[in-house]
Design a protein around this motif. Sequence first.
Motif, PDB file in Angstrom:
ATOM      1  N   ARG A  42       0.847  -1.207   0.000  1.00 18.78           N
ATOM      2  CA  ARG A  42       0.000   0.000   0.000  1.00 18.78           C
ATOM      3  C   ARG A  42       0.879   1.251   0.000  1.00 18.78           C
ATOM      4  NH1 ARG A  42      -1.337   3.680   3.736  1.00 18.78           N
ATOM      5  NH2 ARG A  42      -0.037   2.620   5.253  1.00 18.78           N
ATOM      6  N   GLN A  46       1.617   3.697  -3.259  1.00 18.86           N
ATOM      7  CA  GLN A  46       1.190   5.102  -3.146  1.00 18.86           C
ATOM      8  C   GLN A  46       2.378   6.035  -3.372  1.00 18.86           C
ATOM      9  OE1 GLN A  46      -0.677   5.888   0.645  1.00 18.86           O
ATOM     10  NE2 GLN A  46      -2.433   4.579   0.205  1.00 18.86           N
ATOM     11  N   LYS A 112      -4.314   5.916  -3.737  1.00 18.96           N
ATOM     12  CA  LYS A 112      -4.001   7.294  -3.326  1.00 18.96           C
ATOM     13  C   LYS A 112      -2.615   7.685  -3.839  1.00 18.96           C
ATOM     14  CE  LYS A 112      -6.559   7.918   0.997  1.00 18.96           C
ATOM     15  NZ  LYS A 112      -7.162   6.653   1.406  1.00 18.96           N
ATOM     16  N   SER A 115      -1.152  14.052  -1.327  1.00 17.67           N
ATOM     17  CA  SER A 115      -2.109  15.167  -1.377  1.00 17.67           C
ATOM     18  C   SER A 115      -1.518  16.422  -2.039  1.00 17.67           C
ATOM     19  CB  SER A 115      -2.526  15.515   0.058  1.00 17.67           C
ATOM     20  OG  SER A 115      -1.382  15.640   0.893  1.00 17.67           O
ATOM     21  N   ALA A 138       9.988  15.644   1.398  1.00 16.30           N
ATOM     22  CA  ALA A 138      10.254  14.265   0.952  1.00 16.30           C
ATOM     23  C   ALA A 138      11.591  13.776   1.513  1.00 16.30           C
ATOM     24  CB  ALA A 138      10.251  14.194  -0.572  1.00 16.30           C
ATOM     25  N   ASN A 141      11.203  12.760   5.143  1.00 14.77           N
ATOM     26  CA  ASN A 141      10.466  11.494   5.233  1.00 14.77           C
ATOM     27  C   ASN A 141      11.305  10.314   4.726  1.00 14.77           C
ATOM     28  OD1 ASN A 141       8.729   9.573   3.462  1.00 14.77           O
ATOM     29  ND2 ASN A 141       7.299  10.284   5.018  1.00 14.77           N
ATOM     30  N   GLY A 205       1.126  13.383   6.581  1.00 19.21           N
ATOM     31  CA  GLY A 205      -0.016  12.575   6.984  1.00 19.21           C
ATOM     32  C   GLY A 205      -0.710  13.145   8.205  1.00 19.21           C
ATOM     33  N   SER A 211      -3.703   8.513  12.915  1.00 22.27           N
ATOM     34  CA  SER A 211      -2.975   7.792  11.863  1.00 22.27           C
ATOM     35  C   SER A 211      -3.137   6.280  12.072  1.00 22.27           C
ATOM     36  CB  SER A 211      -1.487   8.194  11.936  1.00 22.27           C
ATOM     37  OG  SER A 211      -0.710   7.309  11.173  1.00 22.27           O
ATOM     38  N   ASN A 213      -2.528   3.659  10.367  1.00 20.04           N
ATOM     39  CA  ASN A 213      -1.509   2.688   9.913  1.00 20.04           C
ATOM     40  C   ASN A 213      -0.206   2.750  10.701  1.00 20.04           C
ATOM     41  OD1 ASN A 213      -3.025   1.692   7.529  1.00 20.04           O
ATOM     42  ND2 ASN A 213      -2.860   3.823   6.904  1.00 20.04           N
ATOM     43  N   LYS A 223       8.143   2.536   9.427  1.00 15.78           N
ATOM     44  CA  LYS A 223       8.294   3.936   9.845  1.00 15.78           C
ATOM     45  C   LYS A 223       9.175   3.937  11.091  1.00 15.78           C
ATOM     46  CE  LYS A 223       3.973   6.270   8.684  1.00 15.78           C
ATOM     47  NZ  LYS A 223       2.732   6.817   9.274  1.00 15.78           N
ATOM     48  N   ASN A 227       4.428  10.460  12.160  1.00 11.87           N
ATOM     49  CA  ASN A 227       4.076  11.566  11.243  1.00 11.87           C
ATOM     50  C   ASN A 227       4.379  12.919  11.897  1.00 11.87           C
ATOM     51  OD1 ASN A 227       3.003   9.443   9.807  1.00 11.87           O
ATOM     52  ND2 ASN A 227       0.889  10.167   9.798  1.00 11.87           N
TER      53      ASN A 227
HETATM   54  N1  BYC Z   1      -1.500  12.314   0.870  1.00  9.73           N
HETATM   55  O1  BYC Z   1      -2.342   6.113   8.728  1.00  9.73           O
HETATM   56  P1  BYC Z   1      -1.704   7.200   7.935  1.00  9.73           P
HETATM   57  C1  BYC Z   1       7.818  13.487  -3.952  1.00  9.73           C
HETATM   58  C2  BYC Z   1      -3.495   8.638   3.780  1.00  9.73           C
HETATM   59  S1  BYC Z   1       6.662  12.255  -3.794  1.00  9.73           S
HETATM   60  C3  BYC Z   1      -2.389  11.369   0.528  1.00  9.73           C
HETATM   61  O2  BYC Z   1      -0.839   8.151   8.661  1.00  9.73           O
HETATM   62  P2  BYC Z   1       0.602   6.081   6.651  1.00  9.73           P
HETATM   63  C4  BYC Z   1       7.880  14.251  -5.173  1.00  9.73           C
HETATM   64  C5  BYC Z   1      -2.825   7.305   4.011  1.00  9.73           C
HETATM   65  O3  BYC Z   1      -2.404   6.743   2.803  1.00  9.73           O
HETATM   66  C6  BYC Z   1       6.880  11.716  -2.152  1.00  9.73           C
HETATM   67  N2  BYC Z   1      -2.828  10.420   1.407  1.00  9.73           N
HETATM   68  O4  BYC Z   1      -0.899   6.544   6.703  1.00  9.73           O
HETATM   69  C7  BYC Z   1       7.458  13.718  -6.367  1.00  9.73           C
HETATM   70  C8  BYC Z   1      -3.928   6.539   4.693  1.00  9.73           C
HETATM   71  O5  BYC Z   1      -4.898   6.116   3.748  1.00  9.73           O
HETATM   72  P3  BYC Z   1      -5.120   4.548   3.341  1.00  9.73           P
HETATM   73  C9  BYC Z   1       5.715  11.024  -1.604  1.00  9.73           C
HETATM   74  C10 BYC Z   1      -2.298  10.463   2.630  1.00  9.73           C
HETATM   75  O6  BYC Z   1       0.815   5.326   5.410  1.00  9.73           O
HETATM   76  C11 BYC Z   1       7.443  14.491  -7.498  1.00  9.73           C
HETATM   77  C12 BYC Z   1      -4.620   7.612   5.535  1.00  9.73           C
HETATM   78  O7  BYC Z   1      -4.299   8.845   4.943  1.00  9.73           O
HETATM   79  N3  BYC Z   1       6.155  10.425  -0.366  1.00  9.73           N
HETATM   80  O8  BYC Z   1       8.534  13.711  -3.059  1.00  9.73           O
HETATM   81  O9  BYC Z   1       0.956   5.454   7.960  1.00  9.73           O
HETATM   82  C13 BYC Z   1       7.865  15.820  -7.457  1.00  9.73           C
HETATM   83  C14 BYC Z   1      -4.187   7.603   6.989  1.00  9.73           C
HETATM   84  O10 BYC Z   1      -2.813   8.017   7.137  1.00  9.73           O
HETATM   85  C15 BYC Z   1      -1.347  11.409   3.023  1.00  9.73           C
HETATM   86  C16 BYC Z   1       5.650   9.282   0.111  1.00  9.73           C
HETATM   87  O11 BYC Z   1       4.762   8.695  -0.445  1.00  9.73           O
HETATM   88  C17 BYC Z   1      -0.953  12.371   2.088  1.00  9.73           C
HETATM   89  N4  BYC Z   1      -0.078  13.330   2.377  1.00  9.73           N
HETATM   90  O12 BYC Z   1       1.428   7.464   6.598  1.00  9.73           O
HETATM   91  C18 BYC Z   1       8.328  16.341  -6.266  1.00  9.73           C
HETATM   92  C19 BYC Z   1       6.329   8.766   1.355  1.00  9.73           C
HETATM   93  N5  BYC Z   1      -1.019  11.189   4.321  1.00  9.73           N
HETATM   94  O13 BYC Z   1      -3.934   4.165   2.490  1.00  9.73           O
HETATM   95  C20 BYC Z   1       8.362  15.570  -5.123  1.00  9.73           C
HETATM   96  C21 BYC Z   1       5.938   7.374   1.741  1.00  9.73           C
HETATM   97  C22 BYC Z   1      -1.746  10.150   4.717  1.00  9.73           C
HETATM   98  O14 BYC Z   1      -5.118   3.781   4.632  1.00  9.73           O
HETATM   99  N6  BYC Z   1       4.718   7.327   2.533  1.00  9.73           N
HETATM  100  N7  BYC Z   1      -2.526   9.713   3.725  1.00  9.73           N
HETATM  101  O15 BYC Z   1      -6.395   4.557   2.574  1.00  9.73           O
HETATM  102  C23 BYC Z   1       4.685   7.599   3.851  1.00  9.73           C
HETATM  103  O16 BYC Z   1       5.664   7.954   4.491  1.00  9.73           O
HETATM  104  C24 BYC Z   1       3.373   7.381   4.557  1.00  9.73           C
HETATM  105  O17 BYC Z   1       2.546   6.584   3.738  1.00  9.73           O
HETATM  106  C25 BYC Z   1       2.637   8.704   4.913  1.00  9.73           C
HETATM  107  C26 BYC Z   1       1.265   8.345   5.511  1.00  9.73           C
HETATM  108  C27 BYC Z   1       3.425   9.472   5.969  1.00  9.73           C
HETATM  109  C28 BYC Z   1       2.404   9.577   3.689  1.00  9.73           C
END
Ligand code: BYC
Length: 318
Positions: A42, A46, A112, A115, A138, A141, A205, A211, A213, A223, A227
């Motif tokens: 997931r 995403q 997703k 955002s 980014a 993170n 997030g 949160s 997850n 993680k 967050n």
């Molecule tokens: N936007 O339990 P939570 C880049 C959703 S791209 C949308 O805290 P989690 C770049 C979350 O998915 C860098 N949705 O979730 C590219 C969950 O929904 P589901 C992108 C969000 O996963 C081009 C629900 O809210 N980075 O740098 O523990 C040009 C509950 O949240 C968001 C990543 O993807 C959001 N902001 O923590 C320039 C980093 N926040 O799936 C630049 C990797 C939360 O349960 N991801 N949700 O339906 C992560 O670190 C984590 O997934 C998050 C969220 C911190 C984003």
Amino acid sequence: MNEATLNSTQQSDEAFNESIAKGKTIEPKDWMPEKYRKQLLRMMSQHAHSEVVGMLPEGNWITRAPSLARKVGLIAKVQDEAGHGLYIYSGAETLGMDRSEMIDQLLTGKAKYSSIFNYPTLTWADMGAIGWLVDGAAIVNQTALAKCSYGPYARAMIRICKEENFHNKQGYQIMAILMQGTKEQKEMAQDALNRFWWPSLMMFGPSDAHSPNSVDLMKWKVKLYSNDDLRQRFIDRTVPQAEAIGLRIPDDKLKWNETTRHYEFGEINWEEFNQVISGNGPCNRLRFQQRNDAHSKGQWVRDAASAYAAKQQQKNAA
Ligand code: BYC
């Protein structure tokens, strides 16, 4: 599930948790709980989608970059984002889902992506704000994710973070140069910061208390920080950068706390965040359409690549 299977699953779970606690890296062929696999898939899919959709707001400015050097820099950045998407999709495929299935989830609106990419890029200064703030967020993170428990994800993050550093510097430089310019240029930079500041904070997030997850992801060391911790880290490192070039963070409650040695900040508009992640942000529909159009226009490239691969296979088999 019968009792014997339940017992052996519990034992495997315990052994898995123990090896995570000892800092072992999990590799694709290692046993892993189904929930760990699903959570990672997931999150990684995403993340890959975010890189790909993230090309759209910046791609929008390639033809309008103010100089050849800026155009070259922006094209390079956008290409890097495509590469990031590819690394992360490849990493996610090791968890058992085909890339085409992940892309299908993006194109049908089931998946997703970050955002932040549902906000418009209205002026050239937005390219500065994205590089500085969005890539800056980014980096905070992803530097943590580079030490996460899943090997393919952690390794992809190491290279990606190096490239994000270049993105971050070119973005900050755009802002710094604008801040040395005319009154209009300074206002343009400030306006971009005003529009991108709060959405950048939302990239981390929901707050820890909301949160769902995080509990599992932190237990499994996907993680390493919550967050809210990462959001605070981003604020602490970004505010002095804004001040150094004469920009004002659009938050009246922002205040340095000498005791905690962190900035205090105002309330994030979580209602706006929830609207954006449920498809109702300013550009959700536009991004959906743009991504689908780009995919359709690329069909001939995929067809040609498949035909070439089939020919090569025939040749090799002969
Ligand atoms: N936007 O339990 P939570 C880049 C959703 S791209 C949308 O805290 P989690 C770049 C979350 O998915 C860098 N949705 O979730 C590219 C969950 O929904 P589901 C992108 C969000 O996963 C081009 C629900 O809210 N980075 O740098 O523990 C040009 C509950 O949240 C968001 C990543 O993807 C959001 N902001 O923590 C320039 C980093 N926040 O799936 C630049 C990797 C939360 O349960 N991801 N949700 O339906 C992560 O670190 C984590 O997934 C998050 C969220 C911190 C984003």
